[in-house]
Design a protein around this motif. Structure first.
Motif, short mmCIF file in Angstrom:
data_model
loop_
_atom_site.label_atom_id
_atom_site.label_comp_id
_atom_site.label_asym_id
_atom_site.label_seq_id
_atom_site.Cartn_x
_atom_site.Cartn_y
_atom_site.Cartn_z
N GLU A 180 9.97 -53.22 40.03
CA GLU A 180 9.24 -53.56 41.25
C GLU A 180 9.84 -52.85 42.46
O GLU A 180 9.11 -52.36 43.33
CB GLU A 180 9.25 -55.07 41.47
N ALA A 181 11.16 -52.78 42.53
CA ALA A 181 11.81 -52.17 43.68
C ALA A 181 11.42 -50.70 43.84
O ALA A 181 11.15 -50.23 44.95
CB ALA A 181 13.32 -52.30 43.55
N PHE A 182 11.37 -49.98 42.73
CA PHE A 182 11.11 -48.53 42.79
C PHE A 182 9.66 -48.18 42.41
O PHE A 182 9.34 -47.02 42.21
CB PHE A 182 12.06 -47.79 41.85
N ARG A 183 8.83 -49.17 42.36
CA ARG A 183 7.48 -49.03 41.82
C ARG A 183 6.66 -47.93 42.50
O ARG A 183 5.94 -47.17 41.84
CB ARG A 183 6.76 -50.37 41.94
N PHE A 184 6.76 -47.83 43.81
CA PHE A 184 5.88 -46.92 44.56
C PHE A 184 6.64 -45.85 45.33
O PHE A 184 6.16 -45.35 46.35
CB PHE A 184 5.02 -47.73 45.54
N VAL A 185 7.82 -45.45 44.86
CA VAL A 185 8.61 -44.46 45.61
C VAL A 185 7.98 -43.08 45.58
O VAL A 185 8.24 -42.24 46.45
CB VAL A 185 10.06 -44.40 45.11
N TYR A 186 7.15 -42.81 44.55
CA TYR A 186 6.44 -41.54 44.50
C TYR A 186 5.00 -41.75 44.97
O TYR A 186 4.30 -42.61 44.41
CB TYR A 186 6.47 -40.95 43.09
N PRO A 187 4.55 -41.02 45.97
CA PRO A 187 3.21 -41.23 46.54
C PRO A 187 2.11 -41.22 45.49
O PRO A 187 2.09 -40.38 44.59
CB PRO A 187 3.06 -40.04 47.50
N GLU A 188 1.21 -42.20 45.59
CA GLU A 188 0.04 -42.36 44.73
C GLU A 188 0.36 -42.77 43.29
O GLU A 188 -0.53 -42.89 42.48
CB GLU A 188 -0.80 -41.06 44.68
N ARG A 189 1.61 -43.00 42.99
CA ARG A 189 2.00 -43.36 41.62
C ARG A 189 2.48 -44.81 41.58
O ARG A 189 3.27 -45.23 42.43
CB ARG A 189 3.09 -42.45 41.09
N ASP A 190 2.04 -45.56 40.58
CA ASP A 190 2.50 -46.92 40.33
C ASP A 190 3.31 -46.88 39.04
O ASP A 190 2.76 -46.78 37.95
CB ASP A 190 1.30 -47.87 40.18
N LEU A 191 4.64 -46.96 39.15
CA LEU A 191 5.53 -46.76 38.02
C LEU A 191 5.86 -48.03 37.24
O LEU A 191 6.64 -47.98 36.29
CB LEU A 191 6.83 -46.11 38.50
N MET A 192 5.26 -49.17 37.62
CA MET A 192 5.44 -50.38 36.82
C MET A 192 4.96 -50.11 35.40
O MET A 192 3.84 -49.61 35.20
CB MET A 192 4.65 -51.53 37.43
N PRO A 193 5.78 -50.41 34.38
CA PRO A 193 5.37 -50.11 32.99
C PRO A 193 4.04 -50.76 32.62
O PRO A 193 3.77 -51.91 32.97
CB PRO A 193 6.51 -50.71 32.16
N ASN A 194 3.22 -50.00 31.92
CA ASN A 194 1.98 -50.51 31.34
C ASN A 194 2.27 -50.92 29.90
O ASN A 194 2.80 -50.12 29.13
CB ASN A 194 0.88 -49.45 31.37
N ILE A 195 1.91 -52.13 29.54
CA ILE A 195 2.19 -52.64 28.20
C ILE A 195 0.93 -52.56 27.35
O ILE A 195 -0.13 -53.00 27.75
CB ILE A 195 2.69 -54.10 28.26
N PHE A 196 1.09 -51.99 26.17
CA PHE A 196 0.00 -51.82 25.21
C PHE A 196 -0.43 -53.19 24.69
O PHE A 196 0.38 -53.96 24.17
CB PHE A 196 0.51 -50.93 24.06
N ILE A 197 -1.73 -53.51 24.82
CA ILE A 197 -2.28 -54.79 24.36
C ILE A 197 -3.51 -54.52 23.50
O ILE A 197 -4.44 -53.85 23.94
CB ILE A 197 -2.68 -55.70 25.55
N GLN A 198 -3.52 -55.05 22.29
CA GLN A 198 -4.69 -54.90 21.44
C GLN A 198 -5.79 -55.87 21.88
O GLN A 198 -5.52 -56.99 22.29
CB GLN A 198 -4.34 -55.17 19.97
#
Length: 301
Positions: A180-198
């Motif tokens: 969460e702390a570093f989630r948006f440090v790169y412009p236009e990018r959301d680095l919160m992990p996406n978890i694979f869900i069936q």
């Protein structure tokens, strides 16, 4: 085909792509932290479900160490990803940073991206991360020797190899706080992990922060309640979100995914249903010699 060859099939792998650097492999960086985060999430849920489904005695989980370990690997891979991208953009050699301790790599991220670090270090997240690193080292390097380990900022077990669901959730919270702390440090990018869900016969992705709130935390809380258990663990994550780096422009970094197999690596599985493992385990059970009281013997070390 050799099973070893399949390790080179990188379908589904995620990369950071730098359009201004080109359009080939040299302008991309492999990102691994989502892979480790998915492993950590599912190991964690498996562990919590074992608590929920306890019969007679409390099942403290048989994958606690695995879950905790993958959360630490995910954090370290995440920090390294931030640093690798920064090095790529500023023409720095990542080899000069990769040997540093975790704090040294974090410091490099702040310096290279020119992000103010005061809010992060005053938030209380970093001392928790340090204790997580200590806990991880105690387990991974088998450093336990009679005396218990003291943890003041976290709820990790003072006897690390006896970790249970509390340690798993504690690890998942620290990971969430870092993401969460570093989630948006790169412009236009959301680095919160996406978890694979069936879902039905397909699949999708859900951000880890939402899954913690909607799945992991309720599962943990309700499993405790079911068995009349309590915990001192603070389950509400610290909320810190760093600002975007000012040295980057929108579009400098894009996230892409490899969506096709390498042509020479595709190998189809045999769909015949078999039960090899169960058969072999049944044969192995016949090797156990019971004593007169029909109890297991002490292991023969």
């Amino acid at each position: 085909m050799k099973l070893e060859d399949l390790r080179k099939d990188n379908i589904g792998q995620i990369y950071a792509w730098f359009p201004k650097k080109g359009n080939d492999e040299s302008s991309m960086l492999l990102i691994t932290y989502p892979y480790y985060s998915i492993k950590a999430f599912y190991f964690s849920c498996q562990n919590l479900e074992q608590l929920e489904r306890s019969k007679d005695i409390i099942n403290q989980g048989n994958v606690s160490i695995s879950a905790v370990g993958f959360w630490f690997i995910a954090i370290e891979a995440f920090i390294n990803t931030l640093l690798k991208i920064a090095c790529f953009l500023k023409d720095k050699d990542f080899k000069n940073f990769r040997g540093k301790h975790l704090n040294g790599r974090l410091t490099a991220v702040f310096e290279l991206l020119e992000i103010e670090n005061k809010v992060f270090y005053s938030s209380g997240i970093f001392p928790k991360l340090q204790e997580f690193e200590t806990f991880r080292n105690e387990v991974f390097h088998d450093r336990f020797f009679n005396s218990e380990v003291q943890f003041d900022k976290t709820s990790f077990s003072s006897i690390p190899y006896l970790a249970n669901q509390v340690d798993v959730v504690q690890a998942s919270i620290i990971a969430l706080e870092i993401f969460e702390a570093f989630r948006f440090v790169y412009p236009e990018r959301d680095l919160m992990p996406n978890i694979f869900i069936q879902k039905n016969n397909s699949f999708g992705f859900i951000k880890y922060d939402l899954l913690y709130k909607e799945v992991m935390l309720p599962l943990f809380s309700q499993a405790l309640s079911k068995h009349s258990l309590k915990t001192n663990l603070v389950t509400k994550p610290l909320e810190v979100r760093l600002s975007e780096s000012s040295i980057l422009q929108k579009g400098d970094v894009k996230i892409i995914l490899r969506h096709s197999h390498k042509e020479d690596i595709v190998h189809l599985a045999n769909n015949t249903e078999t039960n090899i493992g169960a058969s072999l385990f049944n044969k192995a059970r016949d090797l156990i010699t019971m004593n007169e009281e029909d109890e297991f013997q002490i292991p023969g070390y």
